[in-house]
Each structure stands twice: as structure tokens, then as C-alpha cells.
Write a protein that holds these residues in place. Structure first.
Motif, PDB file in Angstrom:
ATOM      1  N   VAL A 190       0.825  -1.216   0.000  1.00 10.71           N
ATOM      2  CA  VAL A 190       0.000   0.000   0.000  1.00 10.71           C
ATOM      3  C   VAL A 190       0.861   1.269   0.000  1.00 10.71           C
ATOM      4  O   VAL A 190       0.611   2.208  -0.769  1.00 10.71           O
ATOM      5  N   PHE A 191       1.898   1.317   0.830  1.00  5.00           N
ATOM      6  CA  PHE A 191       2.677   2.545   0.980  1.00  5.00           C
ATOM      7  C   PHE A 191       3.483   2.891  -0.271  1.00  5.00           C
ATOM      8  O   PHE A 191       3.720   4.065  -0.548  1.00  5.00           O
ATOM      9  N   THR A 192       3.924   1.895  -1.024  1.00  5.17           N
ATOM     10  CA  THR A 192       4.732   2.200  -2.204  1.00  5.17           C
ATOM     11  C   THR A 192       3.913   2.935  -3.271  1.00  5.17           C
ATOM     12  O   THR A 192       4.458   3.735  -4.028  1.00  5.17           O
ATOM     13  N   ALA A 193       2.617   2.674  -3.335  1.00  2.99           N
ATOM     14  CA  ALA A 193       1.767   3.396  -4.288  1.00  2.99           C
ATOM     15  C   ALA A 193       1.724   4.879  -3.933  1.00  2.99           C
ATOM     16  O   ALA A 193       1.805   5.752  -4.807  1.00  2.99           O
ATOM     17  N   SER A 194       1.615   5.193  -2.640  1.00  2.38           N
ATOM     18  CA  SER A 194       1.624   6.590  -2.202  1.00  2.38           C
ATOM     19  C   SER A 194       2.986   7.233  -2.441  1.00  2.38           C
ATOM     20  O   SER A 194       3.069   8.412  -2.813  1.00  2.38           O
ATOM     21  N   LEU A 195       4.050   6.465  -2.242  1.00  2.47           N
ATOM     22  CA  LEU A 195       5.394   6.979  -2.510  1.00  2.47           C
ATOM     23  C   LEU A 195       5.552   7.312  -3.992  1.00  2.47           C
ATOM     24  O   LEU A 195       6.057   8.389  -4.348  1.00  2.47           O
ATOM     25  N   ALA A 196       5.121   6.402  -4.860  1.00  6.91           N
ATOM     26  CA  ALA A 196       5.215   6.641  -6.309  1.00  6.91           C
ATOM     27  C   ALA A 196       4.398   7.865  -6.710  1.00  6.91           C
ATOM     28  O   ALA A 196       4.855   8.694  -7.516  1.00  6.91           O
ATOM     29  N   GLU A 197       3.219   7.992  -6.153  1.00  8.51           N
ATOM     30  CA  GLU A 197       2.347   9.125  -6.474  1.00  8.51           C
ATOM     31  C   GLU A 197       3.002  10.442  -6.075  1.00  8.51           C
ATOM     32  O   GLU A 197       2.985  11.416  -6.837  1.00  8.51           O
ATOM     33  N   ARG A 198       3.597  10.477  -4.880  1.00 12.01           N
ATOM     34  CA  ARG A 198       4.236  11.712  -4.412  1.00 12.01           C
ATOM     35  C   ARG A 198       5.429  12.068  -5.300  1.00 12.01           C
ATOM     36  O   ARG A 198       5.586  13.222  -5.712  1.00 12.01           O
ATOM     37  N   LEU A 199       6.294  11.090  -5.598  1.00 10.26           N
ATOM     38  CA  LEU A 199       7.472  11.358  -6.422  1.00 10.26           C
ATOM     39  C   LEU A 199       7.071  11.767  -7.839  1.00 10.26           C
ATOM     40  O   LEU A 199       7.724  12.612  -8.462  1.00 10.26           O
TER      41      LEU A 199
END
Length: 353
Positions: free
Chosen positions: A203-212
Motif C-alpha cells: 500500500v505505501f509504495t503506491a503513495s510513494l510513487a504518487e508523491r514522487l
């Protein structure tokens, strides 16, 4: 000489959660809770007065958002902070933003704000408190970072017809903030795909990708099984899944799998690098950044045997945790040891050359 226990301040608006977290911590002889705070005002006052070694900080507080508390702490009284957040979309986005603001790490509450099953992450919380205690809080400036100019040489343009260049980045604790200092500096015209393994739960990697992706000229996305690698695109391994590269005809594609953890890691950077070593004959810029453990060291040895590799390790001066870079350096296969702000230019230079 007997080491003094790690002094921890627990910040949570729930009396139940404060008691549970306190009990977990006080079970251990090498750490103890010196105080608790139920709101932001108490937290800021007690951090100043108590000067704890580590703070556990809930994202949701009644009088001030936990992220705003974190901003104040880092500006006024920097201290290693571990965020506690829920698994909701809002919670994961907040955790990623907290990393960019200087939090060392985060722990997810298994079932929301008041988690009766917090015992499921008890050992993780204690391990992260120990890791945070070893951290020297550093706040590299992220404002005003511009993409590195793209100036490929004529030789590089000709070589690119014959050889595929790939950038691989591995990181763990402190990685989200470090990636924010590297990925947005990659130019849109980068003639290589970028593969990132960040040790992080699902779940968290999707938010990381979105932010970057919001901060970058290059396209950043969470990796999808079967996707063909494209230049100027950054692929982040999904949390809780392994990422490999396989050959499909003349192209290279991603393979996302659900195999067992490797040395407790899933995704594992070694596994990604070893898959490229099996294909061979690639030009690879391999970068090992902040993180605990030694993930990447074995993979670096593998790709050095079958590929043309330029290996970069983040220096101790900017690493939140110098474990992964140190292990890479100790292989004797690292070509450059660089502070965080010099990593993106070094990557671009290698792709341009």
C-alpha cells in the motif's frame, strides 16, 4: 560500561494506545518511556523539556495534525521520530509525507486509530526505536532542486543503439526522503529506465510513487507485472512483492512475484540485481542508499560479473542509516561514494557518457 536505556516519549491522543505502547517499550531493558503526551501542545512542550532520544508520534492528534507537529519538532528541537499511522489511503499518504519532513520511519496500526491488535507490530516498533536511536537527524534541503541538465555525448548516442542502460536504486530506512532528493532531479529525457527497491509494506509504495511523480519530470509509477521497461520512467517495486527483470524478445520487462521473503526482505534489492545479472550484457548504474542491513551487496557482486556496472553508494555523512551503503562499499566493488546531493548528477553523467 552499561548503556543507558533509550528514552522514549509516546504521543497519542488515546489513553489506551499510550498505555499499550508504553507497556511494549517498558518490557525491554534497553528502552523506557520517560513521558507521554496526549496532544500536540503537550508533545512540543515535553520534547523541549524532556529531550527524549526517540519520539513515537501518532498522525492523528486532536489539536494539531501530527505532520504539523513533526514540522515544528524538526525546526525547533530535531529528534528521531517514528510515526504511527493507519492503513487508510489518508494514513499512507501522511506517512510518506512524514518521511519527507524528516521522520525516521513509520509503523502502521493494524486496525485503525485505536488498534486492539497493536501487539502484531510490537516487535517491529521496538526494532525501529532501536534503529532510530542510532540515527543522527539530518535534514538535507529539498527545496529548489532542479533536474540535472541532459547533455548526452555523441558516443553515448551511438552506444545507446547497441546497449541498454538501466538505473537501479536500493534503499530502506530514510529512503523516501532520500529518493525525494534524487528522483525529481532526473531529467525527462533520461535515456534509461529507473528501477527502485524501497523496503516498505504493501500500500505505501503506491503513495510513494504518487508523491514522487508529482515532484518529478520523469514518470514515476508503482511497478506492474509484465510492463516493458521504458526510458524516462521510474518503476518502484510494490511493497510486499519481489521485482525482477526478464527478457521478452529484444525487450526487457518486469516480473512482479509473491515469493517468500529473502533474509526477511520483500521486495529484495539483491533479487532485482541478480535477475539482471542472469540476463547480462547490460550497462547498469547501481546505487545503494540509506538503510539497515546489507541488501544490495550480493546483487552488486552478481551484476559486476556479467554486466558493465558503475556502482554508487551514499556516503555516511548523509545516510540516515549507513548499513546498506557500508555493506556495498565493503565488497570493494563501489566506484563512487557520494553525499545525497551528488547522486542524481552522478547517475545522469553515467547515462550521458
Amino acid at each position: 560500561m552499561v548503556q543507558a536505556p533509550i528514552q522514549v516519549l509516546v504521543v497519542d491522543d488515546s489513553a489506551f494506545m499510550r498505555r499499550v505502547i508504553t507497556d511494549f517499550i517498558n518490557e525491554e531493558p534497553d528502552m523506557r518511556v520517560v513521558d507521554v503526551a496526549r496532544n500536540a501542545a503537550q508533545a512540543l512542550e515535553k520534547i523541549k523539556r524532556r529531550q527524549p532520544d526517540v519520539v513515537t508520534l501518532d498522525v492523528e492528534l486532536p489539536d494539531m495534525n501530527g505532520l504539523e507537529v513533526l514540522r515544528r519538532v524538526m525546526a525547533e528541537h530535531p529528534v528521531p521520530v517514528i510515526m504511527l499511522s493507519g492503513l487508510t489511503r489518508k494514513g499512507t499518504q501522511a506517512a510518506i509525507e512524514a518521511m519527507s519532513l524528516g521522520a525516521v520511519d513509520f509503523v502502521t496500526k493494524p486496525s485503525g486509530t485505536i488498534s486492539l491488535d497493536l501487539y502484531k507490530v510490537k516487535e517491529e516498533l521496538k526494532a525501529k526505536i532501536r534503529a532510530a536511536h542510532r540515527v543522527s537527524v539530518r535534514m538535507p534541503a529539498l527545496d529548489g532542486l532542479h533536474p540535472v541538465p541532459w547533455t548526452p555525448s555523441e558516443d553515448a548516442a551511438l552506444a545507446g543503439v547497441h546497449r541498454k542502460k538501466i538505473v537501479c536504486i536500493g534503499t530502506s530506512t530514510g529512503g523516501p526522503r532520500s529518493l525525494q532528493a534524487v528522483v525529481p532531479r532526473l531529467p525527462k529525457a533520461l535515456s534509461a529506465p529507473v528501477l527502485i527497491v524501497q523496503h516498505m509494506p504493501p500500500v505505501f509504495t503506491a503513495s510513494l510513487a504518487e508523491r514522487l511523480n508529482q515532484l518529478s519530470e520523469v514518470t514515476v509509477r508503482e511497478a506492474v507485472n509484465g510492463e516493458v521497461l521504458r526510458d524516462g520512467t521510474v518503476y518502484i517495486a510494490p511493497g510486499g512483492r519481489h521485482m525482477r527483470v526478464r527478457k521478452v524478445g529484444r525487450a526487457l520487462a518486469l516480473e512482479i512475484s509473491d515469493g517468500p521473503p529473502i533474509r526477511g526482505l520483500k521486495p529484495c534489492f539483491d533479487l532485482l540485481l541478480e535477475s539482471l545479472a542472469e540476463i547480462g550484457e547490460q550497462d547498469i548504474v547501481a546505487t545503494v542508499m540509506t538503510g539497515m542491513g546489507n541488501d544490495g551487496a550480493e546483487g552488486l557482486s552478481a551484476i559486476k560479473r556479467t554486466c558493465r556496472v558503475h556502482a554508487i553508494a551514499e556516503s555516511e555523512e548523509t545516510s540516515v542509516i549507513f548499513g546498506m551503503p557500508r555493506a556495498a562499499i565493503e565488497t570493494g566493488l563501489v566506484d563512487e561514494v557520494l553525499p545525497l546531493e551528488k547522486i542524481a548528477p552522478a547517475i545522469v553523467k553515467q547515462i550521458c557518457s
